[in-house]
Design a protein around this motif. Structure first.
Motif, PDB file in Angstrom:
ATOM      1  N   GLU A   1     -82.475  -6.542  46.107  1.00  0.00           N
ATOM      2  CA  GLU A   1     -84.168  -6.239  46.325  1.00  0.00           C
ATOM      3  C   GLU A   1     -84.840  -5.154  47.545  1.00  0.00           C
ATOM      4  O   GLU A   1     -84.435  -5.982  48.276  1.00  0.00           O
ATOM      5  CB  GLU A   1     -85.519  -6.780  45.383  1.00  0.00           C
ATOM      6  N   VAL A   2     -84.398  -3.620  48.121  1.00  0.00           N
ATOM      7  CA  VAL A   2     -84.631  -3.028  49.088  1.00  0.00           C
ATOM      8  C   VAL A   2     -85.382  -2.342  49.459  1.00  0.00           C
ATOM      9  O   VAL A   2     -85.843  -1.427  47.770  1.00  0.00           O
ATOM     10  CB  VAL A   2     -83.564  -2.974  49.911  1.00  0.00           C
ATOM     11  N   VAL A   3     -86.364  -1.825  49.966  1.00  0.00           N
ATOM     12  CA  VAL A   3     -87.347  -0.717  49.897  1.00  0.00           C
ATOM     13  C   VAL A   3     -86.576  -0.231  51.612  1.00  0.00           C
ATOM     14  O   VAL A   3     -86.645  -0.862  52.911  1.00  0.00           O
ATOM     15  CB  VAL A   3     -88.854  -1.209  50.772  1.00  0.00           C
ATOM     16  N   LEU A   4     -86.133   1.300  51.050  1.00  0.00           N
ATOM     17  CA  LEU A   4     -85.417   1.555  51.916  1.00  0.00           C
ATOM     18  C   LEU A   4     -86.038   2.272  53.690  1.00  0.00           C
ATOM     19  O   LEU A   4     -85.389   1.239  54.697  1.00  0.00           O
ATOM     20  CB  LEU A   4     -84.680   2.707  51.538  1.00  0.00           C
ATOM     21  N   ASN A   5     -87.281   2.641  53.718  1.00  0.00           N
ATOM     22  CA  ASN A   5     -87.871   2.234  54.765  1.00  0.00           C
ATOM     23  C   ASN A   5     -88.087   1.092  56.011  1.00  0.00           C
ATOM     24  O   ASN A   5     -87.916   1.758  56.661  1.00  0.00           O
ATOM     25  CB  ASN A   5     -89.445   3.335  54.921  1.00  0.00           C
TER      26      ASN A   5
ATOM     27  N   LEU B   1     -70.896   0.437  50.881  1.00  0.00           N
ATOM     28  CA  LEU B   1     -70.612  -0.918  50.677  1.00  0.00           C
ATOM     29  C   LEU B   1     -70.494  -1.032  48.741  1.00  0.00           C
ATOM     30  O   LEU B   1     -70.043  -2.091  48.832  1.00  0.00           O
ATOM     31  CB  LEU B   1     -72.495  -1.745  51.238  1.00  0.00           C
ATOM     32  N   GLU B   2     -71.271  -0.031  48.025  1.00  0.00           N
ATOM     33  CA  GLU B   2     -70.834   0.157  46.913  1.00  0.00           C
ATOM     34  C   GLU B   2     -69.482   0.790  46.846  1.00  0.00           C
ATOM     35  O   GLU B   2     -69.010   0.071  45.802  1.00  0.00           O
ATOM     36  CB  GLU B   2     -72.264   1.201  46.493  1.00  0.00           C
ATOM     37  N   LEU B   3     -68.825   1.335  47.547  1.00  0.00           N
ATOM     38  CA  LEU B   3     -67.492   2.142  47.466  1.00  0.00           C
ATOM     39  C   LEU B   3     -66.884   0.807  47.446  1.00  0.00           C
ATOM     40  O   LEU B   3     -65.566   0.588  47.409  1.00  0.00           O
ATOM     41  CB  LEU B   3     -67.033   2.865  48.194  1.00  0.00           C
ATOM     42  N   ALA B   4     -67.411  -0.516  48.681  1.00  0.00           N
ATOM     43  CA  ALA B   4     -66.562  -1.255  48.633  1.00  0.00           C
ATOM     44  C   ALA B   4     -66.423  -2.851  48.167  1.00  0.00           C
ATOM     45  O   ALA B   4     -65.721  -3.070  47.865  1.00  0.00           O
ATOM     46  CB  ALA B   4     -66.930  -1.794  50.226  1.00  0.00           C
ATOM     47  N   GLY B   5     -67.224  -2.103  46.826  1.00  0.00           N
ATOM     48  CA  GLY B   5     -67.290  -3.309  46.417  1.00  0.00           C
ATOM     49  C   GLY B   5     -68.408  -4.117  46.396  1.00  0.00           C
ATOM     50  O   GLY B   5     -68.813  -5.127  45.705  1.00  0.00           O
ATOM     51  N   LEU B   6     -68.659  -4.598  47.427  1.00  0.00           N
ATOM     52  CA  LEU B   6     -70.273  -5.559  47.336  1.00  0.00           C
ATOM     53  C   LEU B   6     -71.067  -5.364  46.990  1.00  0.00           C
ATOM     54  O   LEU B   6     -71.986  -6.508  46.209  1.00  0.00           O
ATOM     55  CB  LEU B   6     -70.637  -5.513  48.690  1.00  0.00           C
ATOM     56  N   ILE B   7     -71.675  -3.718  46.954  1.00  0.00           N
ATOM     57  CA  ILE B   7     -72.876  -4.174  45.500  1.00  0.00           C
ATOM     58  C   ILE B   7     -72.701  -2.937  44.570  1.00  0.00           C
ATOM     59  O   ILE B   7     -71.803  -1.773  44.913  1.00  0.00           O
ATOM     60  CB  ILE B   7     -73.768  -3.305  46.893  1.00  0.00           C
ATOM     61  N   LYS B   8     -73.815  -2.992  43.224  1.00  0.00           N
ATOM     62  CA  LYS B   8     -73.875  -1.960  42.751  1.00  0.00           C
ATOM     63  C   LYS B   8     -74.986  -1.639  41.671  1.00  0.00           C
ATOM     64  O   LYS B   8     -75.908  -2.575  41.805  1.00  0.00           O
ATOM     65  CB  LYS B   8     -72.308  -2.676  41.367  1.00  0.00           C
ATOM     66  N   PRO B   9     -75.262  -0.453  42.294  1.00  0.00           N
ATOM     67  CA  PRO B   9     -76.880  -0.263  42.547  1.00  0.00           C
ATOM     68  C   PRO B   9     -77.182  -0.692  40.549  1.00  0.00           C
ATOM     69  O   PRO B   9     -76.079  -0.206  39.611  1.00  0.00           O
ATOM     70  CB  PRO B   9     -77.183   1.395  42.139  1.00  0.00           C
ATOM     71  N   ALA B  10     -78.820  -1.194  40.527  1.00  0.00           N
ATOM     72  CA  ALA B  10     -79.212  -1.125  39.152  1.00  0.00           C
ATOM     73  C   ALA B  10     -79.907  -0.323  38.856  1.00  0.00           C
ATOM     74  O   ALA B  10     -79.797  -0.058  37.231  1.00  0.00           O
ATOM     75  CB  ALA B  10     -79.825  -2.767  38.953  1.00  0.00           C
ATOM     76  N   TYR B  11     -80.320  -0.860  39.208  1.00  0.00           N
ATOM     77  CA  TYR B  11     -82.190   0.918  39.129  1.00  0.00           C
ATOM     78  C   TYR B  11     -83.332   0.251  40.109  1.00  0.00           C
ATOM     79  O   TYR B  11     -82.807   0.151  41.215  1.00  0.00           O
ATOM     80  CB  TYR B  11     -82.656   0.134  37.636  1.00  0.00           C
ATOM     81  N   SER B  12     -84.080   1.879  39.787  1.00  0.00           N
ATOM     82  CA  SER B  12     -85.186   1.857  41.211  1.00  0.00           C
ATOM     83  C   SER B  12     -86.427   1.520  40.397  1.00  0.00           C
ATOM     84  O   SER B  12     -86.703   1.315  39.374  1.00  0.00           O
ATOM     85  CB  SER B  12     -85.220   2.773  41.994  1.00  0.00           C
TER      86      SER B  12
ATOM     87  N   GLN C   1    -101.396   5.532  39.818  1.00  0.00           N
ATOM     88  CA  GLN C   1    -101.153   6.013  41.998  1.00  0.00           C
ATOM     89  C   GLN C   1     -99.833   4.851  41.733  1.00  0.00           C
ATOM     90  O   GLN C   1     -99.591   3.913  41.500  1.00  0.00           O
ATOM     91  CB  GLN C   1    -101.718   5.712  42.845  1.00  0.00           C
ATOM     92  N   SER C   2     -98.387   5.770  42.238  1.00  0.00           N
ATOM     93  CA  SER C   2     -97.225   4.271  42.241  1.00  0.00           C
ATOM     94  C   SER C   2     -96.925   4.395  43.937  1.00  0.00           C
ATOM     95  O   SER C   2     -96.671   5.606  44.105  1.00  0.00           O
ATOM     96  CB  SER C   2     -96.346   5.114  41.502  1.00  0.00           C
ATOM     97  N   LYS C   3     -96.244   3.884  44.362  1.00  0.00           N
ATOM     98  CA  LYS C   3     -95.427   3.619  45.363  1.00  0.00           C
ATOM     99  C   LYS C   3     -94.818   2.295  45.880  1.00  0.00           C
ATOM    100  O   LYS C   3     -94.748   1.953  45.106  1.00  0.00           O
ATOM    101  CB  LYS C   3     -96.298   3.608  46.916  1.00  0.00           C
ATOM    102  N   GLN C   4     -94.390   2.123  47.224  1.00  0.00           N
ATOM    103  CA  GLN C   4     -92.847   2.060  47.757  1.00  0.00           C
ATOM    104  C   GLN C   4     -91.729   1.666  47.180  1.00  0.00           C
ATOM    105  O   GLN C   4     -91.838   0.597  45.898  1.00  0.00           O
ATOM    106  CB  GLN C   4     -93.546   0.219  48.036  1.00  0.00           C
ATOM    107  N   MET C   5     -91.002   2.025  47.090  1.00  0.00           N
ATOM    108  CA  MET C   5     -90.112   2.561  46.039  1.00  0.00           C
ATOM    109  C   MET C   5     -88.853   1.570  46.845  1.00  0.00           C
ATOM    110  O   MET C   5     -88.540   1.547  47.513  1.00  0.00           O
ATOM    111  CB  MET C   5     -89.951   3.854  46.180  1.00  0.00           C
ATOM    112  N   THR C   6     -88.638   0.568  45.559  1.00  0.00           N
ATOM    113  CA  THR C   6     -87.725  -1.077  45.683  1.00  0.00           C
ATOM    114  C   THR C   6     -86.564   0.114  44.641  1.00  0.00           C
ATOM    115  O   THR C   6     -86.468   0.175  43.332  1.00  0.00           O
ATOM    116  CB  THR C   6     -88.212  -1.707  45.314  1.00  0.00           C
ATOM    117  N   GLU C   7     -84.879   0.090  45.582  1.00  0.00           N
ATOM    118  CA  GLU C   7     -83.774  -0.240  44.784  1.00  0.00           C
ATOM    119  C   GLU C   7     -83.284  -1.515  44.777  1.00  0.00           C
ATOM    120  O   GLU C   7     -83.939  -2.541  44.898  1.00  0.00           O
ATOM    121  CB  GLU C   7     -82.706   0.460  46.018  1.00  0.00           C
ATOM    122  N   VAL C   8     -82.620  -1.765  43.393  1.00  0.00           N
ATOM    123  CA  VAL C   8     -82.307  -2.876  43.579  1.00  0.00           C
ATOM    124  C   VAL C   8     -80.807  -3.128  42.960  1.00  0.00           C
ATOM    125  O   VAL C   8     -79.969  -2.443  42.167  1.00  0.00           O
ATOM    126  CB  VAL C   8     -83.060  -3.391  41.670  1.00  0.00           C
TER     127      VAL C   8
END
Length: 647
Positions: A375-379, A399-410, A486-493
């Motif tokens: 899980e990562v907050v890009l900023n 890194l996704e194209l290299a096969g290390l990670i694959k986006p799941a959801y955010s 209110q919603s904040k701090q987008m987290t990519e998984v």
């Protein structure tokens, strides 16, 4: 009886015939297939989705890169009685909710959004409930690494197309080389027969290049504009402050001009644009923030006071002239004075190898602890790794194209709300199991004086429910005015590959990709310079660059064809780097950086190239910042390396 495309063209748009290429694209879409339209700027790409949207059974979703583009399209569609809307950051919550309600009810035929809007978990949940007939990707070259304006978020669009079960896609762009066209088509599985290129050459545009020293530009420009004061035109510059300076200079010489740039407030920009469109303002001096989405037919001239960023940018910007088909002038005032600044912007985007290593290690370490999820907050990661945000997004795509990670959801890491009624009133609006569910949401939330913060972990224990159900519920409360949300701090998984990888090799590969991208961008600048200094027909060169086979002979009306081959003035000599005292300009930044100091960071500091760590340390006021902004980055880097090794 089924209404034909020709009848729709006449009845809704008031046009008696299609422009070149339009009917082929429209027919392809109306026949249930996907298509791509590569048409020159101003040749009617938008009609290719606007017309089919009238007969498609469900929503047409348009991805558009700039707010200005959306507003222009929406005004046009409204004038034709076509129901269209956008969701954008300028709207109030009430306006956004009104649009979403219209989409859900099927009253809105076309919805325009930015690609970043799809990172919003709440918005994606909304789209999943709406049937969509057609995905339109404007400025579709952004999806290609080989395009001039690659945007990593565009790479996710094929995945979203599948996720939202959208059968058809329409790709639109004006500036795509052959390599980019192939790349676009492959990513969306669009067959070669459904890719329509109408050619780039426009015979009504007269291309001119004039080599001039920087000090001579204002006088030359004023004289060139002297007989054009009643005509509409745009003068493009690179920097915001230059818009003001050039506008003042022209006004002092009796030529009325208005500055326009992104640093102005929104109302001021809108007022200038409106007055330009209705003819009250004839001449705009602008950064490239002006013009995207401007559909003014009678722009008679476009001047590049500074060199454009690339041939693609140049093509896009001159394409705003002469849309009515009448003769129009396109002038570039060229010299090599700012070439180093142009190149240095490219070097600023390449992450250091140890910064890439930091990101990869973060992924691996967190994956070990979290069942191969990251899980990562890009900023935050941008700041920690000292990689610019856009470059970080690009790294994650690599890194996704290299096969290390694959986006799941955010998801938004934090949802906060305050009640507009009492807890009991809210609970009692529902009955049965729903009442128990809502009570559990309130009881599991973290409560401050006024605001509640959803606690998904506690909710999972207290009343096991899908996260999406909780979010849908509080969005419903918000929509009905029962709470303020209110919603904040987008987290990519991301899902992390559980198979072992050679991380040293991966790190080297990632750095190599950035270096390759860097070389590609520098080459793009070299192409640009060679183009403007060339003794070959400018129109023919442009046509060839954009794979237009129709212009097989010189155009006869560009500056080269008229016998005016550009001679670039000599670039002002710079003081040799060896005459500067190294310690004088680097002591302060070395102290600030401490252990983080490196040859690359010191070089970027001296050239005035910003990075996240510089922003954090507020280095702009330190001695030496941007002292070498007019020097080539590679020369500065060698000078820094030499001085460090001898100290």
């Amino acid at each position: 009886m089924t209404i034909s495309a020709q009848q729709l063209l006449q009845s809704h748009f008031g046009f008696s015939h299609f422009r070149d290429g339009q009917q082929q694209v429209v027919d392809t879409i109306m026949n249930g297939e996907s298509a791509a339209a590569i048409f020159p700027t101003g040749s009617g790409k938008s009609l290719c989705y606007q017309l089919p949207a009238l007969v498609l059974p469900h929503l047409t979703l348009v991805i558009s890169p700039l707010l200005a583009l959306m507003q222009d399209q929406l005004e046009f569609l409204a004038s034709k009685g076509i129901s269209a809307a956008s969701i954008d950051s300028m709207q109030t919550k009430e306006q956004s909710q009104q649009v979403l309600a219209g989409v859900k009810a099927g009253h809105i035929q076309i919805l325009m959004i930015s690609v970043e809007r799809l990172n919003n978990e709440r918005f994606r949940q909304f789209l999943a409930q709406v049937p969509i007939s057609l995905l339109v990707v404007d400025e579709a070259h952004c999806i290609s690494e080989w395009g001039h304006n690659f945007r990593p978020d565009y790479l996710k669009l094929p995945k979203y197309k599948a996720q939202f079960n959208i059968r058809q896609t329409l790709l639109l762009t004006a500036t795509a080389t052959e390599k980019v066209v192939v790349d676009m088509g492959e990513k969306f599985a669009i067959g070669q027969n459904n890719i329509v290129l109408t050619g780039f050459y426009r015979p009504n545009l007269n291309l001119h290049v004039q080599g001039l020293a920087q000090a001579d530009k204002d006088l030359f420009l004023a004289q060139w504009l002297n007989d054009k004061t009643q005509l509409s035109g745009i003068v493009y510059v690179t920097l915001q402050q230059t818009t003001e300076q050039v506008a003042r200079s022209l006004s002092a010489q009796g030529i009325s001009a208005s500055a326009y740039h992104a640093g102005m407030d929104s109302e001021q920009r809108q007022s200038i644009q409106k007055n330009f469109m209705n003819g009250n303002i004839r001449l705009i001096v602008a950064t490239i923030a002006f013009g995207m989405g401007i559909d003014k037919n009678d722009i008679r001239f476009v001047v590049h006071y500074d060199l454009p960023k690339s041939i693609e940018n140049y093509a896009q910007e001159i394409g705003r002239a002469g849309r009515d088909g009448n003769s129009s002038e396109c002038l570039v005032l060229a010299n090599y004075d700012n070439l180093n600044i142009l190149e240095n912007f490219v070097y600023a985007d390449t992450p250091e190898e140890n910064a890439i290593s930091y990101v990869i290690n973060e992924i691996i370490e967190q994956a070990k602890l979290n069942n191969f999820q990251w899980e990562v907050v890009l900023n935050s990661l941008s700041s920690q790794s000292n990689i610019r945000l856009l470059s970080l997004k690009t790294l994650l795509v690599y890194l996704e194209l290299a096969g290390l990670i694959k986006p799941a959801y955010s998801y938004f890491a934090e949802y906060k709300f305050k009640l507009k009624c009492s807890e009991n009133e809210l609970i009692n609006k529902f009955d049965g199991e729903r009442q128990t569910f809502i009570k559990a949401i309130l009881e599991s939330s973290d409560k401050a004086k006024i605001w509640y913060t959803l606690n998904f972990d506690r909710m999972a224990v207290q009343y096991p429910s899908e996260r999406s159900r909780v979010i849908t519920a509080i969005e419903y409360f918000d929509e009905k005015g029962l709470i303020e949300l209110q919603s904040k701090q987008m987290t990519e998984v991301y899902q992390v590959n559980s198979n072992p990888m050679d991380l040293t090799l991966l790190n080297t590969d990632m750095y190599s990709r950035f270096e390759q991208k860097e070389r590609s961008e520098i080459k793009r600048i070299e192409h640009l310079l060679a183009f403007f200094a060339s003794s070959a027909c400018l129109s023919q060169q442009l046509a060839h660059y954009f794979s237009d086979p129709r212009l097989q002979q010189p155009c006869g009306h560009c500056s080269v064809c008229l016998g005016n081959v550009t001679t670039m003035p000599a670039t002002p000599a710079l003081k040799p780097l060896d005459e500067f005292k190294f310690e004088q300009y680097t002591n302060e930044i070395n102290k600030k950086l401490g252990k983080q100091t490196s040859i690359t960071l010191i070089s970027r500091f001296l050239c005035g190239l910003t990075t996240p760590i510089f922003t954090k340390l507020r280095v702009r006021k330190l001695t030496g910042f941007a002292i070498f902004e007019h020097y080539r980055f590679n020369d500065v880097r060698l000078w820094v390396e030499k001085n460090i090794s001898t100290n």
